[in-house]
Structure formats: structure tokens, C-alpha cells
Design an enzyme around this catalytic site. Sequence first.
Site, PDB file in Angstrom:
ATOM      1  N   LYS A  89      25.799 -21.022 -51.346  1.00 50.89           N
ATOM      2  CA  LYS A  89      26.320 -21.667 -52.550  1.00 50.89           C
ATOM      3  C   LYS A  89      25.182 -21.790 -53.537  1.00 50.89           C
ATOM      4  O   LYS A  89      24.089 -22.241 -53.186  1.00 50.89           O
ATOM      5  CB  LYS A  89      26.847 -23.070 -52.170  1.00 50.89           C
ATOM      6  CG  LYS A  89      27.436 -23.832 -53.325  1.00 50.89           C
ATOM      7  CD  LYS A  89      28.916 -23.571 -53.448  1.00 50.89           C
ATOM      8  CE  LYS A  89      29.480 -23.950 -54.795  1.00 50.89           C
ATOM      9  NZ  LYS A  89      29.328 -22.932 -55.847  1.00 50.89           N
ATOM     10  N   GLN A 110      17.691 -24.147 -53.640  1.00 51.37           N
ATOM     11  CA  GLN A 110      19.104 -24.482 -53.435  1.00 51.37           C
ATOM     12  C   GLN A 110      19.394 -24.876 -51.989  1.00 51.37           C
ATOM     13  O   GLN A 110      20.256 -25.704 -51.728  1.00 51.37           O
ATOM     14  CB  GLN A 110      19.946 -23.261 -53.847  1.00 51.37           C
ATOM     15  CG  GLN A 110      21.394 -23.560 -54.123  1.00 51.37           C
ATOM     16  CD  GLN A 110      21.643 -24.148 -55.504  1.00 51.37           C
ATOM     17  OE1 GLN A 110      21.082 -23.663 -56.474  1.00 51.37           O
ATOM     18  NE2 GLN A 110      22.454 -25.175 -55.588  1.00 51.37           N
ATOM     19  N   LYS A 113      18.443 -28.553 -51.717  1.00 47.93           N
ATOM     20  CA  LYS A 113      19.288 -29.338 -52.614  1.00 47.93           C
ATOM     21  C   LYS A 113      20.693 -29.508 -52.016  1.00 47.93           C
ATOM     22  O   LYS A 113      21.240 -30.607 -51.958  1.00 47.93           O
ATOM     23  CB  LYS A 113      19.377 -28.601 -53.957  1.00 47.93           C
ATOM     24  CG  LYS A 113      20.175 -29.327 -55.005  1.00 47.93           C
ATOM     25  CD  LYS A 113      20.425 -28.451 -56.229  1.00 47.93           C
ATOM     26  CE  LYS A 113      19.136 -27.897 -56.786  1.00 47.93           C
ATOM     27  NZ  LYS A 113      19.317 -27.329 -58.136  1.00 47.93           N
ATOM     28  N   LYS A 125      21.649 -17.778 -54.577  1.00 48.20           N
ATOM     29  CA  LYS A 125      21.562 -17.749 -56.044  1.00 48.20           C
ATOM     30  C   LYS A 125      21.731 -16.311 -56.495  1.00 48.20           C
ATOM     31  O   LYS A 125      21.453 -15.379 -55.738  1.00 48.20           O
ATOM     32  CB  LYS A 125      20.192 -18.274 -56.493  1.00 48.20           C
ATOM     33  CG  LYS A 125      20.139 -18.698 -57.946  1.00 48.20           C
ATOM     34  CD  LYS A 125      20.634 -20.117 -58.171  1.00 48.20           C
ATOM     35  CE  LYS A 125      20.744 -20.435 -59.641  1.00 48.20           C
ATOM     36  NZ  LYS A 125      21.033 -21.868 -59.874  1.00 48.20           N
ATOM     37  N   GLY A 164      27.956 -21.445 -62.090  1.00 47.35           N
ATOM     38  CA  GLY A 164      27.216 -21.137 -63.324  1.00 47.35           C
ATOM     39  C   GLY A 164      25.757 -21.556 -63.252  1.00 47.35           C
ATOM     40  O   GLY A 164      25.321 -22.200 -62.300  1.00 47.35           O
ATOM     41  N   ASP A 165      25.001 -21.157 -64.240  1.00 48.98           N
ATOM     42  CA  ASP A 165      23.608 -21.580 -64.428  1.00 48.98           C
ATOM     43  C   ASP A 165      23.273 -21.190 -65.869  1.00 48.98           C
ATOM     44  O   ASP A 165      24.197 -21.008 -66.684  1.00 48.98           O
ATOM     45  CB  ASP A 165      22.682 -20.882 -63.407  1.00 48.98           C
ATOM     46  CG  ASP A 165      21.265 -21.469 -63.385  1.00 48.98           C
ATOM     47  OD1 ASP A 165      21.075 -22.525 -62.773  1.00 48.98           O
ATOM     48  OD2 ASP A 165      20.348 -20.886 -64.001  1.00 48.98           O
ATOM     49  N   THR A 208      26.073 -32.046 -63.622  1.00 48.28           N
ATOM     50  CA  THR A 208      24.620 -31.969 -63.433  1.00 48.28           C
ATOM     51  C   THR A 208      23.917 -32.994 -64.330  1.00 48.28           C
ATOM     52  O   THR A 208      23.034 -33.736 -63.882  1.00 48.28           O
ATOM     53  CB  THR A 208      24.101 -30.544 -63.704  1.00 48.28           C
ATOM     54  OG1 THR A 208      24.900 -29.634 -62.957  1.00 48.28           O
ATOM     55  CG2 THR A 208      22.655 -30.400 -63.292  1.00 48.28           C
ATOM     56  N   SER A 376      30.488 -29.040 -57.328  1.00 45.29           N
ATOM     57  CA  SER A 376      31.023 -27.739 -56.916  1.00 45.29           C
ATOM     58  C   SER A 376      31.586 -27.845 -55.503  1.00 45.29           C
ATOM     59  O   SER A 376      32.628 -27.270 -55.191  1.00 45.29           O
ATOM     60  CB  SER A 376      29.926 -26.667 -56.935  1.00 45.29           C
ATOM     61  OG  SER A 376      29.748 -26.158 -58.234  1.00 45.29           O
TER      62      SER A 376
HETATM   63  P1  NDP Z   1      22.484 -23.370 -70.407  1.00 50.31           P
HETATM   64  O1  NDP Z   1      22.437 -21.916 -70.536  1.00 50.31           O
HETATM   65  O2  NDP Z   1      23.754 -24.097 -70.691  1.00 50.31           O
HETATM   66  O3  NDP Z   1      21.349 -24.041 -71.309  1.00 50.31           O
HETATM   67  C1  NDP Z   1      20.010 -23.714 -71.141  1.00 50.31           C
HETATM   68  C2  NDP Z   1      19.181 -24.464 -72.171  1.00 50.31           C
HETATM   69  O4  NDP Z   1      17.811 -24.269 -71.886  1.00 50.31           O
HETATM   70  C3  NDP Z   1      19.408 -23.948 -73.573  1.00 50.31           C
HETATM   71  O5  NDP Z   1      19.181 -24.983 -74.489  1.00 50.31           O
HETATM   72  C4  NDP Z   1      18.326 -22.879 -73.681  1.00 50.31           C
HETATM   73  O6  NDP Z   1      17.956 -22.567 -75.013  1.00 50.31           O
HETATM   74  C5  NDP Z   1      17.194 -23.526 -72.946  1.00 50.31           C
HETATM   75  N1  NDP Z   1      16.323 -22.477 -72.390  1.00 50.31           N
HETATM   76  C6  NDP Z   1      16.697 -21.451 -71.590  1.00 50.31           C
HETATM   77  N2  NDP Z   1      15.645 -20.668 -71.311  1.00 50.31           N
HETATM   78  C7  NDP Z   1      14.607 -21.206 -71.937  1.00 50.31           C
HETATM   79  C8  NDP Z   1      13.254 -20.851 -72.037  1.00 50.31           C
HETATM   80  N3  NDP Z   1      12.755 -19.768 -71.411  1.00 50.31           N
HETATM   81  N4  NDP Z   1      12.448 -21.654 -72.768  1.00 50.31           N
HETATM   82  C9  NDP Z   1      12.951 -22.770 -73.391  1.00 50.31           C
HETATM   83  N5  NDP Z   1      14.235 -23.141 -73.334  1.00 50.31           N
HETATM   84  C10 NDP Z   1      15.045 -22.381 -72.618  1.00 50.31           C
HETATM   85  O7  NDP Z   1      21.977 -23.682 -68.906  1.00 50.31           O
HETATM   86  P2  NDP Z   1      22.160 -25.002 -68.046  1.00 50.31           P
HETATM   87  O8  NDP Z   1      22.148 -26.201 -68.915  1.00 50.31           O
HETATM   88  O9  NDP Z   1      23.280 -24.784 -67.114  1.00 50.31           O
HETATM   89  O10 NDP Z   1      20.822 -24.974 -67.165  1.00 50.31           O
HETATM   90  C11 NDP Z   1      19.617 -25.629 -67.555  1.00 50.31           C
HETATM   91  C12 NDP Z   1      18.729 -25.848 -66.341  1.00 50.31           C
HETATM   92  O11 NDP Z   1      19.425 -26.663 -65.382  1.00 50.31           O
HETATM   93  C13 NDP Z   1      18.324 -24.585 -65.576  1.00 50.31           C
HETATM   94  O12 NDP Z   1      17.025 -24.774 -65.052  1.00 50.31           O
HETATM   95  C14 NDP Z   1      19.333 -24.534 -64.448  1.00 50.31           C
HETATM   96  O13 NDP Z   1      18.858 -23.786 -63.353  1.00 50.31           O
HETATM   97  C15 NDP Z   1      19.446 -26.014 -64.120  1.00 50.31           C
HETATM   98  N6  NDP Z   1      20.634 -26.405 -63.389  1.00 50.31           N
HETATM   99  C16 NDP Z   1      21.887 -26.150 -63.886  1.00 50.31           C
HETATM  100  C17 NDP Z   1      22.996 -26.565 -63.198  1.00 50.31           C
HETATM  101  C18 NDP Z   1      24.367 -26.402 -63.752  1.00 50.31           C
HETATM  102  O14 NDP Z   1      25.298 -26.958 -63.153  1.00 50.31           O
HETATM  103  N7  NDP Z   1      24.573 -25.732 -64.860  1.00 50.31           N
HETATM  104  C19 NDP Z   1      22.879 -27.203 -61.874  1.00 50.31           C
HETATM  105  C20 NDP Z   1      21.526 -27.509 -61.485  1.00 50.31           C
HETATM  106  C21 NDP Z   1      20.458 -27.096 -62.208  1.00 50.31           C
HETATM  107  P3  NDP Z   1      18.471 -21.194 -75.688  1.00 50.31           P
HETATM  108  O15 NDP Z   1      19.887 -21.462 -76.078  1.00 50.31           O
HETATM  109  O16 NDP Z   1      17.556 -21.006 -76.826  1.00 50.31           O
HETATM  110  O17 NDP Z   1      18.333 -20.127 -74.647  1.00 50.31           O
END
Ligand code: NDP
Length: 444
Positions: A89, A110, A113, A125, A164-165, A208, A376
Site C-alpha cells: 500500500k 511506507q 508508516k 510506492k 495518490g501522492d 493527510t 486509505s
Molecule cells: P501535491 O501534488 O498535491 O502538492 C505538492 C506541493 O508541493 C505543491 O505545492 C508543489 O508545488 C510542492 N512541491 C512539489 N515538488 C516540489 C519541489 N521539488 N520543491 C518545492 N515544492 C514542491 O502533493 P501532496 O500534497 O499530495 O504531497 C505533498 C507531500 O506530502 C509529499 O511529500 C507527499 O509524499 C506527502 N504525502 C502525501 C500524502 C497524500 O495523501 N497525498 C500522504 C502522505 C504524505 P508545485 O505546484 O509548484 O509543484
Amino acid sequence: MEYIHTVMETVKKRNAGETEFYQAVEEVLESLKPAIAKHPEFQQAGLLERIVEPERQIIFRVPWLDDQGKVQVQRGFRIQFNSALGPYKGGIRFHPSVYVGIIKFLGFEQIFKNSLTGLMMGGGKGGSDFDPKGKSDNEVMRFCQSFMTELAKHIGADTDVPAGDIGVGGREIGYMFGQYKRLRNEFTGVLTGKGLTYGGSLVRTEATGYGCVYFTQEMLKDRGTSFEGKTVVVSGSGNVAIYAHEKATQLGAKVVAMSDSNGYIHDPQGINLDTVKQLKEVERKRIKEYVHTHKNAKYTDGCAGIWNVKCDVALPCATQNELDEEGAKILIQNGCIAVAEGANMPSTPGAIKLFLNNKISFGPGKAANAGGVATSGLEMAQNSQRESWTFEETDNKLLRIMGNIYAASKNAAEEYGFPNNLVVGANIAGFLKVANAMMAHGVV
Ligand code: NDP
């Protein structure tokens, strides 16, 4: 400890150039020392050697047609890391920086977690170096269909359940689900984060971010305080960041800064979340557009500068290694008392050391952002039962799970001689459950 050193050397040799993966493994193995010392049988059983080696790594070609009729080729990945506790997962990330080392670091994290959530889920992943930014809906759909055409051979509701991620939200999950259903001729809970009209769970979108705030609330409670009246900085403006903002605000805090990969906005009066949702979730625009409608806010180029904004609580919710020693020093100087990771591995090892040494309450991602995968897991349970729970019921379960994760991490830290060190606590608590299951399964 010689055993850990030897395992780490093998990881580096076998996975040349995968720096994010080494970083994640090193952090976990270092903090497992007291647990390994207590369980010499793990060494005899080659347990660490096995846990750092994915059960299966799938790398595949993803050809797709762009709107100009030109064929593009991306690379797809699914790392099925560990199934000791249940079906693999973990999310799918679409971002140009994706390569095997990033997917492996995320898959490795993961495992622990998922174990911490208390639900029966293994760790995995996936992802691709596809960049959804600037692509039309049709291009995203064609890419998702091609990606799923290969991935479908390897996943299933009792085998591997992606979510998603970064770069993969409701739209992408919908396209992938549609293609899976068509290829397999079956309607099952093979993906989570689905839309509410076809088997998704209430609260999954928020989970999250909300979970990260629930976890932080526990840390603040232990310091005799709460979110009420606190100033908060949230990096990122994606799924996790938006709902961390929402819950922190509901609990009485003021979120004054958010960012994207280009820069950050600072609004001393508190960032208006409706505007951010409209820009990011609906129009898919850049965060700098915010200042056009909010004249008190200021936009600054460069996302790392966000840590200069004075705050009580910092929630890094964007991406790996976005908060380094320099950022940590400024946060500490500015009187920040708590940092919780909504993103995966957003703090560098140097930054974490500074937080711990300066008695900042620090919630590592493995624990603090586990609310997403926990919900999830709840979506999987609802799918199996052909039921859907109310928002309130699901949110209460999430709140309870986050409280349990906090307690398990805190208790393990104390038991193993590192009181208040939630990095050690979360790693040990997550690890022991997986290790015990692996021992029970024999040499597999
Ligand atoms: P999204 O794609 O919805 O948002 C990502 C955000 O981070 C955007 O604002 C993006 O900006 C910014 N970002 C991405 N890459 C970079 C970078 N290289 N440098 C600076 N900013 C960056 O993703 P999520 O919100 O889902 O995920 C965010 C984090 O949370 C990740 O680390 C993910 O692994 C983690 N996570 C997510 C979960 C989930 O349920 N979605 C669960 C657990 C952890 P821009 O639009 O400019 O790319």
C-alpha cells in the site's frame, strides 16, 4: 554497531546513486540500534538485510500521445517493498524528478508508516517522471491509461493498492481506476483516494493534512498548550498543505505563509484558504497569483525562504529535503516550538538534529503524515464491506488513529531510552511489528 554499518554498506553498493533511499534507510537503521541490541535473533535471521531489499521492483515503459500527435515516452515504477503486514500500500507520484531512488525511499518509509497505523497494510510506492503541469486533461488521461495498462498486471485489491501522492489527485486516480476496471472487468477497491461517486471515502482528501494537525495537537498538548492563537507556516499548497491549513485554522491558529515550487506568499492577516483552493484545486495556477486579490500579502521568489517567516508551529507539507539546517536555525531563532512533517522526509538530517537538540517538538513524517494512508485503509475496509461511513465517523477514526500513533511513538521512545525523541520512537514502534511478522513467516 557493526551489523547496521554492514547493512548500510550493502545498501549503498547495491543501489548506486540513490541518495534519497540511503538517507531514508540510514535514518531508520540508526534509530533502530537499541531495538536490534535487544533482539540478537534479528541478526541471525538476516532481518535488516531483508527489510532494506524490496520484495519486487517493477520498471516499465509508458508511451503516450500528446495533443500534437507526437509520441512521448515516460518511465513507470512500482516498488512492492514489504508485504509482511498486508497487501502493498502506498501512493503514486507523478513528477519530473521521479527516479527509482525516490520511489524506493518513499516505499521504504511506507513500510513503517503503515505499520504505525495499526491497520493491516504492507509498504509500496510507485510513480513516473511524467509532469502533469501544463498538460491538458486529455493528455493526462492518455498518460494515466497507458501507465495503468502495465501497472494493472501487478496490482489488485488483495495484492497491492496504490493511492495518490505529488501530482496524483482525484483526476488521475479516476482515470487510472477507469482503465483498471476496463482491463480487468472488475469493480474492486484497487485504488484509494477514489471519487465519492465510485467508492471513495469521505475524509480521504482531507486526511493527510488533518492527521498531521491532529498529531501536532498531541505534541502541543504535551507542552501544555494548543493551536489556539498560534501562528503557523505551512509549506506547499497541494493536497496535504491545504487541509493542514484548514484544520489548524479550525483549531484556532492563523496560517500566515504557504508556497509552491516557485516561491512563497506571506499574509500577516492569515492566508485565505478559499482563494488558495480556487487557485490550486480548480484553476491549477501558481501561488503568486494570490497577491493579486489580497493586497496585504507579499510574494517572494524561492520556496526555501518560507522558513524566514516567524511562527510558533511549522508544517513542511511540500516535498523531500525542503527544510535544511539553515531553515531550521531560523525557525529556532524565531521561537518556533513545534515542527510536524506533512510531507515525506522534508527535513534534512541536519535540520532534525537541530530540532531535537533544541527541544523543539518534532513529529517525523512517518508518524505525522500517516493519516492519509490510515484513511486509505479505512477506504479499503468500506469497499470490502460495500459500505460508506459518514464524515464524522471517519474523521473520528482518523483522530483516534493519530492519537494512537503519537502514543505508540512516545512510549517506544521512552521504553528504549530516548524520551521525547519521536524519530526513534516512531521508527522502533513501526519496525517491531513488521519484524515480528517477518520472523513468524520464516525465511521469505
Ligand atoms: P501535491 O501534488 O498535491 O502538492 C505538492 C506541493 O508541493 C505543491 O505545492 C508543489 O508545488 C510542492 N512541491 C512539489 N515538488 C516540489 C519541489 N521539488 N520543491 C518545492 N515544492 C514542491 O502533493 P501532496 O500534497 O499530495 O504531497 C505533498 C507531500 O506530502 C509529499 O511529500 C507527499 O509524499 C506527502 N504525502 C502525501 C500524502 C497524500 O495523501 N497525498 C500522504 C502522505 C504524505 P508545485 O505546484 O509548484 O509543484
